[in-house]
Design an enzyme around this catalytic site. Structure first.
Site, short mmCIF file in Angstrom:
data_model
loop_
_atom_site.label_atom_id
_atom_site.label_comp_id
_atom_site.label_asym_id
_atom_site.label_seq_id
_atom_site.Cartn_x
_atom_site.Cartn_y
_atom_site.Cartn_z
N SER A 54 0.81 -1.22 0.00
CA SER A 54 0.00 0.00 0.00
C SER A 54 0.84 1.27 0.00
O SER A 54 1.90 1.33 0.63
CB SER A 54 -0.87 -0.02 1.26
OG SER A 54 -1.41 1.25 1.51
N GLU A 86 0.14 3.62 1.75
CA GLU A 86 0.21 4.03 3.17
C GLU A 86 1.61 3.82 3.73
O GLU A 86 1.99 4.43 4.72
CB GLU A 86 -0.76 3.20 4.01
CG GLU A 86 -2.13 3.80 4.26
CD GLU A 86 -2.12 5.09 5.07
OE1 GLU A 86 -2.64 6.08 4.54
OE2 GLU A 86 -1.63 5.11 6.21
N TYR A 91 -1.58 0.27 10.63
CA TYR A 91 -1.83 -0.40 9.34
C TYR A 91 -0.62 -0.26 8.42
O TYR A 91 -0.13 -1.24 7.84
CB TYR A 91 -3.08 0.21 8.69
CG TYR A 91 -3.28 -0.19 7.25
CD1 TYR A 91 -3.88 -1.41 6.91
CD2 TYR A 91 -2.88 0.65 6.20
CE1 TYR A 91 -4.06 -1.77 5.58
CE2 TYR A 91 -3.06 0.30 4.88
CZ TYR A 91 -3.65 -0.91 4.56
OH TYR A 91 -3.83 -1.28 3.25
P1 NAP Z 1 -11.40 -4.82 1.87
O1 NAP Z 1 -12.56 -4.51 0.99
O2 NAP Z 1 -11.38 -4.29 3.26
O3 NAP Z 1 -11.27 -6.43 1.94
C1 NAP Z 1 -10.48 -7.06 2.90
C2 NAP Z 1 -10.66 -8.57 2.77
O4 NAP Z 1 -9.84 -9.22 3.75
C3 NAP Z 1 -12.10 -9.07 3.02
O5 NAP Z 1 -12.38 -10.09 2.09
C4 NAP Z 1 -12.02 -9.65 4.42
O6 NAP Z 1 -12.96 -10.66 4.67
C5 NAP Z 1 -10.61 -10.25 4.37
N1 NAP Z 1 -10.07 -10.58 5.70
C6 NAP Z 1 -9.93 -9.76 6.76
N2 NAP Z 1 -9.39 -10.44 7.80
C7 NAP Z 1 -9.17 -11.71 7.37
C8 NAP Z 1 -8.63 -12.87 7.96
N3 NAP Z 1 -8.22 -12.90 9.24
N4 NAP Z 1 -8.54 -14.01 7.22
C9 NAP Z 1 -8.98 -14.02 5.95
N5 NAP Z 1 -9.53 -12.95 5.33
C10 NAP Z 1 -9.62 -11.80 6.03
O7 NAP Z 1 -10.04 -4.37 1.18
P2 NAP Z 1 -9.73 -3.97 -0.36
O8 NAP Z 1 -9.99 -2.52 -0.54
O9 NAP Z 1 -10.38 -4.96 -1.26
O10 NAP Z 1 -8.15 -4.14 -0.40
C11 NAP Z 1 -7.54 -5.38 -0.72
C12 NAP Z 1 -6.13 -5.39 -0.20
O11 NAP Z 1 -5.38 -4.34 -0.79
C13 NAP Z 1 -6.00 -5.18 1.31
O12 NAP Z 1 -4.90 -5.93 1.75
C14 NAP Z 1 -5.70 -3.70 1.44
O13 NAP Z 1 -5.01 -3.46 2.65
C15 NAP Z 1 -4.83 -3.50 0.23
N6 NAP Z 1 -4.83 -2.15 -0.36
C16 NAP Z 1 -6.01 -1.56 -0.66
C17 NAP Z 1 -5.99 -0.31 -1.28
C18 NAP Z 1 -7.27 0.37 -1.66
O14 NAP Z 1 -7.22 1.58 -1.94
N7 NAP Z 1 -8.39 -0.33 -1.75
C19 NAP Z 1 -4.77 0.31 -1.58
C20 NAP Z 1 -3.59 -0.35 -1.25
C21 NAP Z 1 -3.63 -1.59 -0.66
P3 NAP Z 1 -14.43 -10.34 5.33
O15 NAP Z 1 -15.33 -10.02 4.17
O16 NAP Z 1 -14.74 -11.63 6.00
O17 NAP Z 1 -14.26 -9.18 6.26
O1 G4F Z 2 -10.62 6.70 2.50
P1 G4F Z 2 -9.64 6.62 3.60
O2 G4F Z 2 -10.11 6.04 4.88
O3 G4F Z 2 -8.38 5.87 3.01
P2 G4F Z 2 -6.84 5.79 3.45
O4 G4F Z 2 -6.66 6.09 4.89
O5 G4F Z 2 -6.07 6.62 2.49
O6 G4F Z 2 -6.54 4.24 3.24
C1 G4F Z 2 -6.96 3.54 2.07
O7 G4F Z 2 -5.96 3.65 1.09
C2 G4F Z 2 -4.71 3.01 1.41
C3 G4F Z 2 -3.77 3.24 0.24
O8 G4F Z 2 -3.06 4.45 0.46
C4 G4F Z 2 -4.99 1.53 1.64
F1 G4F Z 2 -3.84 0.87 1.87
C5 G4F Z 2 -5.95 1.36 2.80
O9 G4F Z 2 -6.26 -0.02 2.96
C6 G4F Z 2 -7.24 2.10 2.46
O10 G4F Z 2 -7.85 1.45 1.37
O11 G4F Z 2 -9.08 8.09 3.93
C7 G4F Z 2 -8.54 8.92 2.93
C8 G4F Z 2 -8.28 10.31 3.51
C9 G4F Z 2 -7.53 10.31 4.84
O12 G4F Z 2 -6.55 11.30 4.80
C10 G4F Z 2 -8.57 10.66 5.86
O13 G4F Z 2 -8.08 11.35 7.01
O14 G4F Z 2 -9.54 10.92 3.77
C11 G4F Z 2 -9.46 11.58 5.03
N1 G4F Z 2 -10.81 11.70 5.57
C12 G4F Z 2 -11.43 12.89 5.83
N2 G4F Z 2 -12.64 12.68 6.34
C13 G4F Z 2 -11.65 10.72 5.91
C14 G4F Z 2 -12.81 11.32 6.40
N3 G4F Z 2 -11.52 9.37 5.84
C15 G4F Z 2 -12.56 8.60 6.24
N4 G4F Z 2 -12.45 7.26 6.12
N5 G4F Z 2 -13.72 9.16 6.75
C16 G4F Z 2 -13.88 10.51 6.85
O15 G4F Z 2 -14.92 11.00 7.30
#
Ligand code: NAP
Ligand code: G4F
Length: 336
Positions: free
Chosen positions: A124, A126, A148
Site C-alpha cells: 500500500s 500508506e 496499518y
Molecule cells: P477490503 O474490501 O477491506 O477487503 C479485505 C478482505 O480481507 C475481506 O475479504 C475480508 O474478509 C478479508 N479478511 C480480513 N481479515 C481476514 C482474515 N483474518 N482471514 C482471511 N480474510 C480476512 O479491502 P480492499 O480494498 O479490497 O483491499 C484489498 C487489499 O489491498 C487489502 O490488503 C488492502 O489493505 C490493500 N490495499 C487496498 C488499497 C485500496 O485503496 N483499496 C490500496 C492499497 C492496498 P471479510 O469479508 O470476511 O471481512
Molecule cells: O478513504 P480513507 O479512509 O483511506 P486511506 O486512509 O487513504 O486508506 C486507504 O488507502 C490506502 C492506500 O493508500 C490503503 F492501503 C488502505 O487499505 C485504504 O484502502 O481516507 C482517505 C483520507 C484520509 O486522509 C482521511 O483522514 O480521507 C481523510 N478523511 C477525511 N474525512 C476521511 C474522512 N476518511 C474517512 N475514512 N472518513 C472521513 O470521514
C-alpha cells in the site's frame, strides 16, 4: 490446461474485481473465505457458481497449508487484511496479526507446500506515510503513519525476503488508493458518494468529514486488478507502484460528487473532529512509470469519471429500493 488462482480477501472490493478479471482470463478461481455467523458474500454473489469458495483464515497457518496443498494454485493473491487505517489505531495488535503476520503465514505456507506458485502481496501507498519525496516511486523510503502502514511495511519486506532468500516468484504491488461502487462505506470516497445519494433522497441532511485537505492519488479498483495479474505474468518478480499520477484533495472529491447531482457541497458538508486521525498522511501521489513501461499497464477511468460512477451507483441503488429524489437532480443514465 487452465491455471488456478488462489485469492485471500475475495469477499472484499479488490477480491471481487480480481475474481471477475481472472475468470475472464479462463482461470479456475479458488477464494478463501473466513468463517462468520453471517457471511459477507454480496460483492461476489454474481460470481458464486463460478468460484470455489473454501474456508480458511490468515490467522491460522494450518488452514493455509491445507488449502494450498489441496488446491495446488499456480498463482496466489494475498488481498486479505484489516484494511481500514482508522481502525488500525484502535486495534493495532489485531491489524499487525492479520495485515502483517498474515502475509508471513501465507508466504511460509507457500514455501512449505507450493514453492513454485507465484505470489502477489497487496502492499500500500500508506507505507510512504510522511512522504520523503513526491511523487512516490518504488525506491522512495517508507515512513508509515499508522499501525496499518507499519504492518504493510513488514508484509512488504517479508515478500521481498522470500523472493531473495528462497527464490519465490513474489511481487509486491504498492497500490495507491483505488475505489469503486463496491468500496466499503467507511472509506472517505464511498462515504461521500453514499451520503450524497442519501441527501438527494432526503434520508440525510449533512455529510460530516474529517480532514478535507488530505490529498490522495485515487484510481478505479477495476483498473488496478489488471496490474496485479500482469505482475505475476512478467518474466521476473519485482515490486511496482500502481497509481494514476494525479492527486486530489478530499474537498475536491466532495465538490465533484455534489456537482454531479446539482447541489452545492458547502451547503451540506461539515467538519467533525471524530474523523481526524492521530497521525495523518497528508499527500500521496504515485509515479507508475515502472508499471507502464514493464507491464504495459495504465488506468482507463479518470478522476471525474470515478466520482460520477460512484455517485450514480449509490443513487441508482436507493431509487431502485423505492426512495425518491427530494432535492438536486438525477444524473442522466441513472435509471432507478
Ligand atoms: P477490503 O474490501 O477491506 O477487503 C479485505 C478482505 O480481507 C475481506 O475479504 C475480508 O474478509 C478479508 N479478511 C480480513 N481479515 C481476514 C482474515 N483474518 N482471514 C482471511 N480474510 C480476512 O479491502 P480492499 O480494498 O479490497 O483491499 C484489498 C487489499 O489491498 C487489502 O490488503 C488492502 O489493505 C490493500 N490495499 C487496498 C488499497 C485500496 O485503496 N483499496 C490500496 C492499497 C492496498 P471479510 O469479508 O470476511 O471481512
Ligand atoms: O478513504 P480513507 O479512509 O483511506 P486511506 O486512509 O487513504 O486508506 C486507504 O488507502 C490506502 C492506500 O493508500 C490503503 F492501503 C488502505 O487499505 C485504504 O484502502 O481516507 C482517505 C483520507 C484520509 O486522509 C482521511 O483522514 O480521507 C481523510 N478523511 C477525511 N474525512 C476521511 C474522512 N476518511 C474517512 N475514512 N472518513 C472521513 O470521514
Amino acid at each position: 490446461m487452465s491455471k488456478t488462482a488462489f485469492i485471500t480477501g475475495i469477499t472484499g472490493q479488490d477480491g471481487s474485481y480480481l475474481a471477475e478479471h481472472l475468470l475472464e482470463q479462463g482461470y479456475r478461481v479458488v477464494g478463501m473465505v473466513r468463517r462468520a455467523s453471517t457471511p459477507s458474500l454480496e460483492r461476489i454473489e454474481h460470481l458464486r457458481d463460478r468460484l470455489d469458495l473454501v474456508e480458511g483464515d490468515l490467522l491460522d497457518t494450518s488452514s493455509l497449508v491445507r488449502l494450498l496443498g489441496e488446491h495446488e494454485p499456480d498463482e496466489v493473491y494475498n488481498l486479505a487484511a484489516q484494511s481500514f487505517v482508522k481502525t488500525s489505531f484502535h486495534e493495532p495488535l489485531n491489524t499487525g496479526q492479520v495485515t502483517g503476520l498474515g502475509a508471513a503465514r501465507l508466504l511460509e505456507a507457500l514455501r512449505l507446500v507450493r514453492p513454485g506458485a507465484r505470489f502477489y502481496q497487496a502492499s500500500s501507498s500508506e507505507m510512504f506515510g510522511k512522504v520523503r519525496e513526491t511523487p512516490q516511486r518504488e525506491t522512495t523510503p517508507f515512513h508509515p503513519r499508522s499501525p496499518y502502514g507499519v504492518a504493510k511495511v513488514y508484509a512488504h519486506w517479508m515478500t521481498v525476503n522470500y523472493r531473495e532468500a528462497y527464490g519465490i516468484f513474489a511481487c509486491s504491488g504498492i497500490l495507491f488508493n483505488h475505489e469503486s461502487p463496491r468500496r466499503g462505506l467507511e472509506f472517505v470516497t464511498r462515504k461521500i458518494s453514499n451520503t450524497v445519494a442519501r441527501i438527494v433522497c432526503g434520508l440525510e441532511d449533512r455529510l460530516l468529514l474529517g480532514n478535507l485537505e488530505a490529498r490522495r492519488d485515487w484510481g478505479f479498483a477495476g483498473d488496478y486488478v489488471r496490474a496485479m495479474h500482469a505482475m505475476l505474468q512478467a518474466e521476473e518478480p519485482d515490486d511496482y507502484v500502481v497509481a494514476t499520477g494525479e492527486t486530489h484533495a478530499v474537498r475536491e472529491f466532495c465538490e465533484l460528487a455534489f456537482d454531479r447531482v446539482g447541489l452545492d457541497w458547502q451547503e451540506f458538508t461539515g467538519v467533525d473532529e471524530r474523523y481526524y486521525r492521530p497521525a495523518e498522511v497528508d499527500l500521496l501521489l504515485g509515479d507508475p512509470t515502472r508499471a507502464r513501461e514493464r507491464l504495459g499497464w495504465k488506468p482507463r477511468l479518470s478522476f471525474p469519471e470515478l466520482v460520477g460512477m460512484m455517485v450514480d451507483a449509490d443513487l441508482d441503488a436507493l431509487l431502485r429500493a423505492g426512495h425518491h429524489a427530494v432535492r438536486g437532480r438525477i444524473p442522466a443514465g441513472v435509471q432507478g
